[in-house]
Design an enzyme around this catalytic site. Structure first.
Site, PDB file in Angstrom:
ATOM      1  N   HIS A 132       0.778  -1.240   0.000  1.00 21.34           N
ATOM      2  CA  HIS A 132       0.000   0.000   0.000  1.00 21.34           C
ATOM      3  C   HIS A 132       0.810   1.291   0.000  1.00 21.34           C
ATOM      4  O   HIS A 132       0.224   2.367  -0.004  1.00 21.34           O
ATOM      5  CB  HIS A 132      -0.948   0.004   1.210  1.00 21.34           C
ATOM      6  CG  HIS A 132      -0.252  -0.105   2.537  1.00 21.34           C
ATOM      7  ND1 HIS A 132      -0.903   0.076   3.731  1.00 21.34           N
ATOM      8  CD2 HIS A 132       1.041  -0.383   2.864  1.00 21.34           C
ATOM      9  CE1 HIS A 132      -0.063  -0.086   4.742  1.00 21.34           C
ATOM     10  NE2 HIS A 132       1.120  -0.363   4.242  1.00 21.34           N
ATOM     11  N   HIS A 133       2.153   1.202   0.041  1.00 24.69           N
ATOM     12  CA  HIS A 133       2.954   2.429   0.079  1.00 24.69           C
ATOM     13  C   HIS A 133       3.370   2.936  -1.296  1.00 24.69           C
ATOM     14  O   HIS A 133       3.764   4.102  -1.424  1.00 24.69           O
ATOM     15  CB  HIS A 133       4.220   2.211   0.912  1.00 24.69           C
ATOM     16  CG  HIS A 133       3.964   1.982   2.368  1.00 24.69           C
ATOM     17  ND1 HIS A 133       3.197   2.833   3.123  1.00 24.69           N
ATOM     18  CD2 HIS A 133       4.368   0.978   3.195  1.00 24.69           C
ATOM     19  CE1 HIS A 133       3.150   2.366   4.378  1.00 24.69           C
ATOM     20  NE2 HIS A 133       3.827   1.248   4.427  1.00 24.69           N
ATOM     21  N   ALA A 134       3.325   2.087  -2.314  1.00 22.21           N
ATOM     22  CA  ALA A 134       3.761   2.524  -3.640  1.00 22.21           C
ATOM     23  C   ALA A 134       2.906   3.693  -4.122  1.00 22.21           C
ATOM     24  O   ALA A 134       1.681   3.667  -4.018  1.00 22.21           O
ATOM     25  CB  ALA A 134       3.680   1.365  -4.624  1.00 22.21           C
TER      26      ALA A 134
END
Length: 391
Positions: A132-134
Site C-alpha cells: 500500500h505504500h507505492a
C-alpha cells in the site's frame, strides 16, 4: 453466511525478493500457503486461482508510465535503478525480475477484484498483496506497484460506484490514500501507529480528502503501545459507522500483520486473536452493506514465522466460511516445513491465548484524559460530519 471464496496464488510470487536480510522475506508467503494447505483450505468450496501479471494498461490505472518504465529498466539491470523513483534504496533495493514479480502480485489483486465484481466469487483473498505504500510515481516502504489501489481502480473501471478501503496495517496506507485523494467514489480508512513514531509519518486525522472529495479519507493515528482492547475499540468506534454511512458496492481490506506485539518494525501490541477478530468484522461488514462482496489483501508483517502465517490463514478461513478455532493445534507437518525452511520452531496453536474484548466507544463514553480516546475523537470530529454522522 459466506458463499463462494477464491484464493489467489501463484508460486512465482515468492520471486518478490529484495535479498538476504531484508525484512520483506518471501518465506512468509510460502509458509502462509503451506499452512493454508495443511488445514485443507485450498480445497472446495475454495477455488485457488492464479491470475496473469498486470499488464501496462492495468498498471497505468494508478502508476505513471515513466515510473513503470523505470521499474522495468531496474528489473532488467538492477544497477540502473534510479533513486529519483525510490528504486535502489535501502527499503526498495532493485533486483532482477522486480517488474515481473511486482506485476504478478498486482495481477492477483486485480484478478481478485474482477472475480468478486463479476460474481465468480463472493470473497477473494490475495494475502501476497496489500503493498500500500507505492505511489503513482515511485516506490516506497517495500512496495513497487500498489496492488490495492490497482484493484480499487479496476473495480471503478468495471462499474463500481462506491468502494470502501479498510487498512489495518500498522503503517498508514498512504499510497492508496494518495491514489484516490480527489475521488469521492472511494473512502479510504486507515488505522495505524501514530505518524510521530512510525513511517511514513503521514495519516493524521486532519487528512480527509481533497476539495470536492471531503471525507473520502479517514485516519486513526494510534498511540504507540496500543494493545488489543484499544485497537478494537478504535476500529469499532470509527469503521462500522463510516462504512454504513458511505454505502459501498464492495469492500477492499488490507490486513497487514505488523500490528502484532512481536513485529520488529513497529510499536503496537496486538495479538493474532485481535487480528482475527477484525477480519471477522470486515467479513460481517461486507455482508451487511454490499451483499458480501469482499476483496481481502495481506500487507506488512515481519514476524515471518510466528505471526504472518497464522494471521493470514485465519483470514483465508474466514473468507472460506470455515473459520478456525483459535485453540486449534497447528499441524505438525507444517511445523516441520517451518524448520526445514527457516531453522526456527514454528508456533503450536492458532492463538496467542488472548481474549479480544474491548469497551465499546458508544456505550462507555469518551475519556478526555485517555490518549486512545483522543485519537478516536480526533478522527470522528475530522471526518464524520462529511458523512452526516455525529462525532
Amino acid at each position: 453466511m459466506s458463499g463462494r471464496a477464491q484464493l489467489m496464488w501463484d508460486e512465482a510470487v515468492t520471486g518478490y525478493d529484495f535479498g538476504p536480510g531484508h525484512p520483506m522475506d518471501p518465506v512468509r508467503l510460502a509458509l502462509t500457503m503451506r499452512l493454508v494447505q495443511a488445514y485443507g483450505l485450498d480445497r472446495a468450496p475454495v477455488k485457488v486461482s492464479a491470475a496473469k501479471a498486470a499488464g501496462l494498461s492495468t498498471l497505468r490505472l494508478v502508476h505513471r508510465e515513466d515510473y513503470i518504465d523505470a521499474v522495468r529498466r531496474a528489473s532488467a539491470d538492477p544497477k540502473a535503478a534510479e533513486a529519483a523513483y525510490g528504486l535502489g534504496t535501502e527499503d526498495d533495493p532493485a533486483f532482477a525480475g522486480m517488474h515481473e514479480a511486482s506485476a504478478l502480485i498486482a495481477g492477483q489483486s486485480v484478478g481478485a477484484a474482477e472475480a468478486v465484481w463479476r460474481g465468480d466469487a463472493l470473497h477473494a483473498v490475495n494475502f501476497t498483496g496489500g503493498l500500500h505504500h507505492a505511489m503513482p510515481g515511485g516506490a516506497a516502504g517495500f512496495c513497487i506497484y500498489n496492488d490495492a489501489a490497482l484493484a480499487i481502480a479496476r473495480l471503478l473501471e468495471l462499474g463500481a460506484r462506491r468502494v470502501v478501503y479498510i487498512d489495518v496495517d500498522v503503517h498508514h496506507g498512504d499510497g492508496v490514500q494518495a491514489a484516490f485523494w480527489e475521488d469521492p467514489r472511494v473512502l479510504t480508512i486507515s488505522l495505524h501507529e501514530h505518524p510521530r513514531t512510525l513511517f511514513p509519518q503521514t495519516g493524521w486525522p486532519e487528512e480527509t480528502g481533497a476539495e470536492g472529495a471531503e471525507g473520502s479519507a479517514a485516519n486513526v493515528a494510534l498511540p504507540a503501545g496500543t494493545g488489543d482492547a484499544g485497537w478494537l475499540r478504535a476500529f469499532h468506534a470509527v469503521v462500522p459507522e463510516l462504512v454504513a454511512g458511505f454505502g459501498p458496492d464492495v469492500i477492499v481490506t488490507q490486513h497487514g500483520a505488523d500490528t502484532h506485539f512481536e513485529d520488529p518494525l513497529a510499536h503496537l501490541a496486538v495479538s493474532v486473536d485481535a487480528q482475527r477478530a477484525v477480519a471477522e468484522t470486515c467479513h460481517e461488514l461486507a455482508h451487511a452493506h454490499c451483499e458480501g462482496r469482499w476483496v481481502a489483501l495481506g500487507g506488512g508483517g515481519y514476524a515471518v514465522v510466528d505471526v504472518v502465517p497464522r494471521t493470514w490463514t485465519h483470514l483465508v478461513a474466514i473468507a472460506a466460511g470455515q473459520p478456525l478455532d483459535p485453540a486449534t493445534d497447528i499441524p505438525e507437518e507444517w511445523r516441520q516445513q517451518v524448520y526445514r525452511l527457516t531453522r526456527q520452531q514454528g508456533p503450536r496453536r492458532m492463538t496467542d491465548g488472548r481474549e479480544p474484548v474491548f469497551r465499546d466507544f458508544a456505550d462507555s463514553g469518551y475519556d478526555p484524559a485517555d490518549r486512545l480516546d483522543q485519537a478516536i475523537l480526533a478522527t470522528r470530529r475530522a471526518v464524520f460530519p462529511a458523512h452526516g454522522l455525529l462525532p
